[in-house]
Structure formats: structure tokens, C-alpha cells
Design a protein around this motif. Sequence first.
Motif, mmCIF file in Angstrom:
data_model
loop_
_atom_site.group_PDB
_atom_site.id
_atom_site.type_symbol
_atom_site.label_atom_id
_atom_site.label_comp_id
_atom_site.label_asym_id
_atom_site.label_seq_id
_atom_site.Cartn_x
_atom_site.Cartn_y
_atom_site.Cartn_z
ATOM 1 N N GLY A 22 53.903 -64.486 63.595
ATOM 2 C CA GLY A 22 54.171 -64.556 62.164
ATOM 3 C C GLY A 22 55.635 -64.433 61.798
ATOM 4 N N ARG A 23 55.897 -63.592 60.778
ATOM 5 C CA ARG A 23 57.249 -63.421 60.253
ATOM 6 C C ARG A 23 58.248 -63.039 61.344
ATOM 7 N NH1 ARG A 23 57.800 -61.985 54.623
ATOM 8 N NH2 ARG A 23 56.761 -63.693 53.578
ATOM 9 N N ASP A 24 57.800 -62.120 62.206
ATOM 10 C CA ASP A 24 58.720 -61.659 63.257
ATOM 11 C C ASP A 24 59.181 -62.822 64.105
ATOM 12 O OD1 ASP A 24 58.366 -59.204 62.361
ATOM 13 O OD2 ASP A 24 57.028 -58.489 63.961
ATOM 14 N N ASN A 29 63.450 -66.372 65.832
ATOM 15 C CA ASN A 29 63.956 -67.709 66.141
ATOM 16 C C ASN A 29 65.155 -68.081 65.279
ATOM 17 O OD1 ASN A 29 62.256 -68.376 68.168
ATOM 18 N ND2 ASN A 29 60.743 -69.376 66.867
ATOM 19 N N ILE A 30 65.026 -67.766 63.983
ATOM 20 C CA ILE A 30 66.091 -68.159 63.053
ATOM 21 C C ILE A 30 67.373 -67.407 63.401
ATOM 22 C CG2 ILE A 30 66.846 -68.004 60.649
ATOM 23 C CD1 ILE A 30 63.916 -68.688 59.884
ATOM 24 N N MET A 31 67.215 -66.136 63.772
ATOM 25 C CA MET A 31 68.384 -65.334 64.109
ATOM 26 C C MET A 31 69.127 -65.947 65.300
ATOM 27 S SD MET A 31 68.180 -61.267 64.425
ATOM 28 C CE MET A 31 67.775 -61.288 66.173
ATOM 29 N N ALA A 32 68.342 -66.334 66.306
ATOM 30 C CA ALA A 32 68.952 -66.897 67.514
ATOM 31 C C ALA A 32 69.673 -68.205 67.193
ATOM 32 C CB ALA A 32 67.882 -67.146 68.565
ATOM 33 N N ALA A 33 69.010 -69.057 66.399
ATOM 34 C CA ALA A 33 69.604 -70.356 66.069
ATOM 35 C C ALA A 33 70.873 -70.172 65.244
ATOM 36 C CB ALA A 33 68.592 -71.196 65.302
ATOM 37 N N ILE A 104 74.984 -77.375 60.504
ATOM 38 C CA ILE A 104 74.009 -77.669 59.433
ATOM 39 C C ILE A 104 72.636 -77.135 59.818
ATOM 40 C CG2 ILE A 104 72.804 -79.516 58.182
ATOM 41 C CD1 ILE A 104 75.342 -81.154 58.248
ATOM 42 N N ALA A 105 72.255 -77.317 61.085
ATOM 43 C CA ALA A 105 70.944 -76.822 61.525
ATOM 44 C C ALA A 105 70.847 -75.314 61.307
ATOM 45 C CB ALA A 105 70.726 -77.160 62.994
ATOM 46 N N GLY A 106 71.896 -74.594 61.670
ATOM 47 C CA GLY A 106 71.893 -73.135 61.504
ATOM 48 C C GLY A 106 71.770 -72.751 60.042
ATOM 49 N N GLU A 107 72.497 -73.462 59.192
ATOM 50 C CA GLU A 107 72.505 -73.136 57.766
ATOM 51 C C GLU A 107 71.155 -73.462 57.117
ATOM 52 O OE1 GLU A 107 74.510 -71.481 54.506
ATOM 53 O OE2 GLU A 107 74.857 -71.440 56.663
ATOM 54 N N LEU A 108 70.532 -74.566 57.559
ATOM 55 C CA LEU A 108 69.205 -74.927 57.014
ATOM 56 C C LEU A 108 68.214 -73.807 57.313
ATOM 57 C CD1 LEU A 108 68.894 -78.705 57.972
ATOM 58 C CD2 LEU A 108 68.991 -77.759 55.670
ATOM 59 N N LEU A 109 68.321 -73.242 58.516
ATOM 60 C CA LEU A 109 67.396 -72.177 58.890
ATOM 61 C C LEU A 109 67.684 -70.905 58.099
ATOM 62 C CD1 LEU A 109 67.236 -72.895 62.678
ATOM 63 C CD2 LEU A 109 65.332 -72.980 61.079
ATOM 64 N N LYS A 110 68.971 -70.663 57.846
ATOM 65 C CA LYS A 110 69.341 -69.456 57.095
ATOM 66 C C LYS A 110 68.743 -69.537 55.688
ATOM 67 C CE LYS A 110 73.537 -67.201 55.560
ATOM 68 N NZ LYS A 110 74.986 -67.374 55.543
ATOM 69 N N LYS A 111 68.860 -70.732 55.075
ATOM 70 C CA LYS A 111 68.308 -70.924 53.727
ATOM 71 C C LYS A 111 66.783 -70.813 53.757
ATOM 72 C CE LYS A 111 72.104 -71.793 51.469
ATOM 73 N NZ LYS A 111 72.590 -70.674 50.658
ATOM 74 N N ILE A 516 61.716 -75.582 64.384
ATOM 75 C CA ILE A 516 61.806 -74.133 64.602
ATOM 76 C C ILE A 516 61.000 -73.389 63.533
ATOM 77 C CG2 ILE A 516 63.416 -72.176 64.577
ATOM 78 C CD1 ILE A 516 65.462 -74.017 65.954
ATOM 79 N N LEU A 517 61.018 -73.918 62.299
ATOM 80 C CA LEU A 517 60.294 -73.251 61.199
ATOM 81 C C LEU A 517 58.790 -73.233 61.422
ATOM 82 C CD1 LEU A 517 61.946 -74.464 57.910
ATOM 83 C CD2 LEU A 517 61.885 -72.162 58.846
#
Length: 551
Positions: A22-24, A29-33, A104-111, A516-517
Motif C-alpha cells: 500500500g502507501r508504504d 518507491n517514490i522516495m528512491a526515484a 521530470i520523472a522524479g518531479e512527477l512522482l513527487k507531485k 512506479i505509481l
Amino acid sequence: MAGQMAGQPIFILREGSQRTKGRDAQSNNIMAAKAVAEAVRTTLGPKGMDKMLVDSLGDVVITNDGATILKEMDIEHPAAKMIVEVSKTQDDEVGDGTTTAAVIAGELLKKAEELIEQDVHPTIIASGYRLASERAADILQTLSKKVTINDEAILLNIAGTAMTGKGAEATKDVLSRIAVSAIKSIVDTTDGKNKVEMDNINVEKKVGARIEESELITGMIIDKERVHSNMPKKVVNAKIALINIAIELKETEVDAEISITSPDQLQSFLDQEEKMIRSIVEKIVASGATVVFCQKGIDDMAQHFLSKSGIFAVRRVKKSDMQKLARATGGRLITNLDEITAEDLGKAQLVEEKKVGGDEMTFITGCENPKAVSILLRGGTEHVIDNIERALHDALRVVGVAIEDETLVAGGGSPEVELALRLYEYAATLSGREQLAVKAFSEALEIIPRTLAENAGLDPIDKLMELRAHHEKGSKTAGLNVYTGEIIDMWEAGVVEPLRVKTQAINAAAESAVMILRIDDIIASTRAPAGPSGADMMPNMPPGMGGMGME
């Protein structure tokens, strides 16, 4: 992970496996990316800094190229590896924009993470991102302009933009000119479509001399010298034999023993050997060849006979160089010396040995098919040359792509700001939660101009506001001049890049972010089987036995 059945736990996953759900899983994943994107972010733009990478053997690579940095970094985390893939694909497709794609990939995941915290479901974010990236491609199309192979000035600008910030600024003009001439001379036009085959460009590096002394040679350079000093240094109107096999006596397949009982027999045996080698060389001479490139070795005796016949011979030429030679000179690769004929030979106006930076190199110029060219790169030290080579590679690829696609967009962060504005307007037309995702996508694209400003030591928020204001007034090509901090028209300033660089970067970034999402469960199995590991069992093994799984 155990199920309960009649009081008996059932183990489904092997002991020691890790599972994140889930969230974790998503935030992990997002943190790593994001961490990976952050690693290359400071290299973006003309004022970006370089990274020094030292591998396990102690080899040093100094570079500004996103793809190289991510490739050399030893990345463990599976989600982070996906960001590396984004920049690798970008590099394979267009050769430049690798940092942009990763950032851009990193920023998309951050958003996306911010949206997930507001309880927007990842699938909705994913579909919003898809909508936005398709829309972005359409908008970019409207921002693009045409270019043809004859717009020399624009092509030079494209090469310059690709090299900016990669340690090649001071010599940008020289290298851009080399890159554009090289690509122009190898373009193939079929059915009105231009095709650029990068294999036709051969880059040779030599330490010593200044970078400005790099030159383009219409022909081939081979980093080898002739095998015998009695051979001619220079052959005009050369007929070239490209030989794939060693020029020496064949060993017998069967273990044969020759018993020699008297000195006369030994002498006649040696004479026979000499005769056989002489006949091999005579076949080469009879074909009319005046230059021999051999992929394998050339026997000492054969060298003697070849030099007596006035033939220029080079041995142990790389296979890839042999293939390029065949393409450039129109010769055929010969695998059987008995059947060598005049038709198999390639032609060149001049083959000569020249000293470059203390080493002898062989230059083959005035070829039949000038579609093969060589670039001789010079530079003060190994690392300087390696860095210049990477910059040049990007420039070559980008000019090639521009000539193939014939469409350009302005650089300097201008397409991203324009896209952000247009996508923001587009978001307002959507009902449903996708609107939030499209809005997030538009904000994420602004990371590019922000980073450009940040790396140049300017205030990112101020600059972004100024850029937006210009774009809202309708100047679609307004971008950031990182040297002066002013907002200028990038098209007029000559900061341009092929459309494919941008579309590919945004596409690849969006696709990997979506991928990744969509992951909500990470199941990682342990490496070694439970119980004593192979290494623990090693000491008790009898000598001569490998450990478990070790060959």
C-alpha cells in the motif's frame, strides 16, 4: 507471510522475505526515484556542475551527462533503476536530454505523492498523467519549427546547445562545426526521408595538443602503425586487401610429428616453410593489392616478403574498424587467401602513416564511399578527452535527429513553461479528479526552468514568475538566459533542440512515473536460502570443490 489453517501456520513466502504494501510501498518507491532524480539535477543546463564517479576498480569518470552518471552509479533499489532506464532510453533514442527526462520523472512522482496524501487514487493520477503527456505532445507540435539540412547556422546552434554545460564551452564552435560536417557527409536520403547511421562516424582520441586541434577526416583513421619499418609510409591510389585471417602458416589440425634426423632435412623443412609463406604473399601481390589490413597477426617472415613487395600492411585491426573500412573503401572482407581477386579490393586515394601525439596512426583518405568519416579528438588529458567525446557524441546524435525529423523547438526552459501554462488551462476543462493530476503534471514540468535558474545561482521563484508572465503575454519562445539572468527569446538566441528530445523526455518520464505509481506491493525475496549460506560451508569443503553455486 503466513495463513492460519486448523491452528497450523502456512508459509507462502520464503522466510526472511520482505513485503511492503500500500502507501508504504508507494512512498518507498517514490522516495528512491526522487533521490536518483536529485542526484542528476545539479548537472542540468549550461551552468550545471559535473559529477566525479569512481568505480570499484578506482577508474575515474568526470561527466555532466545524465545517462553516464546514472549508468556508472551502482543503483540497488528497483524503483530507482526505473529512473535510470528512463535516461538510458532517452540516450538511445536521441542522445541528449537524459538529465531532463530523469528530473521530470522524479518531479512527477513527487507531485503524485502529494496527491496520494490527499486521497487521490494512484490509478486516477496515472490516467491524468497519461492524458497530460498526450496533450503535451500535441502542444509541443504547435511550438515546433521546421529545419532542413541546408540551414547550417541552425544546425550549428543545435550542436552547440547539446554541448553546452558539458565542459566543451570554450571549444563549442570548433566541435559544433566538426559535428555538423560529419553528420552532413553521412546522411542517406531515401524516398525523401533522411537517415543518419551513427556507425559511419569513427571517433579516435589522442592525448596531447589542444581541443581546438581536433579535426574531421573524410575517411578512416586507424590507431595502428605499419608492421615493418621497410614498408612505404605513404601509398597513393591504394588498392586495399581486407584480410580476416592470420597471414601465417596454418597449424595442422591433427597432432603431427615430424622427425628430422639430419641437418639437411631441417634445412629443407625450413625452406619449405619459407616457400609456403612466400606463395601466400605472392597471391596477395598477384591480386594487385598495395595495402593490407589484417584482423589477425602477420608472421615475421610474411612481413619481410610483404615489405619486399612494397606493400603497406597493418595487423590486428579491430573487427569494427574492418567493417567500417569495407564500407568506406568498397572492399570485401577476405577469409580465404587462395581466392583473393582484384574485385575484392577496396580503393582509396591515399593511405599514409602519420605521427599524432607521439603515436603512429594510419590515415585512409579519398575513399570510394565518403559516407564514412573519422573525427580525431585532441585534448590535454585522458579525462578531458573522454568528457569532450561524450559532449561530441550528444551533439552528433542531436544533429542527426534534427536532420531526420526536420523539426525543432526552442530550449532554455521555454517549451516547459509554455506546456505548463497550456496544460493548466487544459486541466480546467476536465471534470473529475484527473483534473488534479493534469494540474500536478503541469507544475512538475516547471522543475526544468526552476532547476536551470537554481544551477545558475539565480532565484528560481522570481525567474519562474518572470517566465510565466512573458509566456502569458504570448511570447512562446521566451526562456532563461542563465548567464545574465534575463528572460530572452530563445529562438533568436539560437538555443534550439530537436522536437524529439522534448517529446521523448516527457513521454518516457510520464510512462515510468505511471509505472512506479501503479505498484502497491513490493515483495522482495532474500538472496541466500535460509540456513547456512554457501560462504559458511566453504571452509569444510574438501580442496578442489567449489562452494555452492560457485563455478
